[in-house]
Write a protein that holds these residues in place. Structure first.
Motif, short mmCIF file in Angstrom:
data_model
loop_
_atom_site.label_atom_id
_atom_site.label_comp_id
_atom_site.label_asym_id
_atom_site.label_seq_id
_atom_site.Cartn_x
_atom_site.Cartn_y
_atom_site.Cartn_z
N ARG A 131 0.83 -1.19 0.00
CA ARG A 131 0.00 0.00 0.00
C ARG A 131 0.87 1.25 0.00
O ARG A 131 1.86 1.32 0.72
N TYR A 132 0.49 2.21 -0.78
CA TYR A 132 1.25 3.45 -0.94
C TYR A 132 2.63 3.22 -1.55
O TYR A 132 3.41 4.14 -1.67
N GLY A 133 2.99 1.99 -1.87
CA GLY A 133 4.36 1.72 -2.27
C GLY A 133 5.32 1.96 -1.13
O GLY A 133 6.51 2.22 -1.32
N LEU A 134 4.77 1.85 0.08
CA LEU A 134 5.54 2.17 1.28
C LEU A 134 6.87 1.43 1.34
O LEU A 134 7.92 2.03 1.58
N LYS A 135 6.81 0.13 1.09
CA LYS A 135 8.02 -0.67 1.21
C LYS A 135 9.11 -0.19 0.25
O LYS A 135 10.26 -0.05 0.62
N ASP A 136 8.70 0.05 -0.99
CA ASP A 136 9.68 0.46 -1.99
C ASP A 136 10.29 1.82 -1.66
O ASP A 136 11.48 2.03 -1.80
N LEU A 137 9.42 2.74 -1.20
CA LEU A 137 9.93 4.06 -0.86
C LEU A 137 10.83 4.00 0.36
O LEU A 137 11.84 4.69 0.44
#
Lengths: 260, 260
Positions: A82-88
DNA sequence: GGGCATTGTTCTTATATTGTGAACGACGTT
DNA sequence: AACGTCGTTCACAATATAAGAACAATGCCC
């Protein structure tokens, strides 16, 4: 009372109960499962057949009993993005871990627990093993405290009323007043501590991660053994952890003040 | 044909479809979801209400659309603990990563994909980021190859017939014959390689993990950037990876021969 | 080895739930 | 202001559901 007008689906609730029960036990037979759930054998059998057809459970050919496959893990893992949280957060956490030499964690609040969705381990040989996924009671961790401190007052009140503050170590805060104090402190300082409140020998500093609206959606933390992290080191690290939390927040579009 | 005698539950299948669809998209409204699934709005709405009641989905208060919570991840993660695999393998993987300086992975076969259930990252700054959970096509990875090589011939035939060997890089094996050859080779050598077949610049060595019956239940691998892993280094590493796989197997109760 | 108690599975049935289509109020746009 | 769209609720017929009994297969104990 005609009692039609259904707002929930019993069959689905039963199926989810089957999955959860199967998750908490390793392997179960139909009868065993039916007893635990208080349902008829044949109902459970049909649910299992359905779940098996969709690939969520399988029969262990050895024991003839049912168990979860990894599919639930696969599907659930995508929720993690969600939100690309991990990638960011990933690169920021890499740096945080490299700078501090300790393990960096990213967690979110799920009901009364903190769920770790990413971690970057430090190079030290002595490391405490904390699994991803398996949740930890929020009130006993630094991550949990920053996440709770980020709730709005009503939600926090409801949370405090609804959850038992179970004791994990002698230092766990099991009373509401001290916990409230700790949360207020976390809010004003912009970081929270965990001094062996979750696991003996484990210390931890955490800072919030905010989205573009300023709402706390996650937390970053650094954790390590008490021997390496005396109180002074912990407070020194807090600045780094806060900076990491802020940087992830910025990447999420947060444009508020950098100080709490 | 009276057609009663139901062996599956449509309602449950629908609910699972909702979860999977929600997992593949980030956030969806009721109408959108209903269109994707080819169902009525009200049915989808009731399913969502049920799933929300159990804590698996929630409505984003901002957008008024539905999304997965982290609960599915939490429940699914416990499936990961089958056999205590992660706990047993953890220390061995720590050592493997420390000795090789690269990232160690533990994976299992789920349908046509390899699912990573644990990883230990190496100290190098240059690291390829592979998420846990998200599956990778089995035919294109070293882990996948050892896992496929461990299938019994019938299952392997069925697998090969059922799955498309999609191309991920120019080096991916997309024909059955070369893949079969690679699997035979993996079986006789006791390890498998992946030379940029999954991702350009990524090389990988994997070895099987067996349970007490000798069945391959998982695989360990070491992966790193091609620059650090020339062919010679890769084959040298294979011995270490095999040893790690064997040690985990022993901890699982495997008592067979150490050579393939 | 025979009998007993489990197990997983199949069948049948009345009943409650499901899926559908339509209608409702609430927004946001044109 | 009227329109399109959204999420939600309603009512109803059709259908899947949950339960209990019956089945074969297996393991266990005497």
């Amino acid at each position: 009372m005609p009692s039609h007008g259904q707002y929930t689906s019993p069959a689905v609730e039963h199926a989810l109960a089957v999955l959860e029960t199967l998750a908490s036990a390793q392997e179960l037979g139909v009868t065993e499962l039916a007893r635990k759930l208080g349902m008829g054998k044949s109902s459970v059998h049909r649910l299992l057949a359905t779940l098996a057809g969709q690939g969520y459970v399988e029969k262990n050919p050895q024991t003839e009993r049912y168990r979860l496959t990894y599919k639930l893990f696969v599907v659930g893992s995508t929720a993690t993005e969600r939100y690309g949280l991990k990638d960011l957060a990933g690169p920021v956490m890499d740096r945080l871990s490299a700078e501090t030499g300790e393990t960096a964690n990213l967690g979110v609040l799920e009901e009364d627990r903190v769920v770790n969705i990413h971690k970057v381990e430090g190079p030290h040989l002595l490391r405490l093993h904390l699994d991803l996924g398996r949740g930890v009671p929020a009130h006993a961790t630094a991550l949990g405290k920053v996440l709770l401190a980020g709730l709005d007052p009503n939600d926090l009140d409801r949370w405090l009323r609804a959850t038992r503050l179970t004791r994990l170590t002698p230092r766990t805060l099991t009373q509401r007043a001290p916990l409230r104090r700790a949360l207020r402190e976390a809010a004003t300082r912009g970081y929270a501590l965990d001094d062996e409140e979750c696991s003996l020998g484990l210390r931890c500093v955490a800072a919030p991660v905010r989205d573009r609206r300023g709402a706390v959606v996650a937390g970053v933390s650094v954790s390590g053994p008490s021997q390496r992290l005396p109180s002074a080191a912990l407070h020194r690290m807090a600045a780094r952890v806060r900076a990491a939390g802020l940087e992830i927040s910025r990447r999420l579009g947060y444009s508020g003040p950098s100080d709490p």
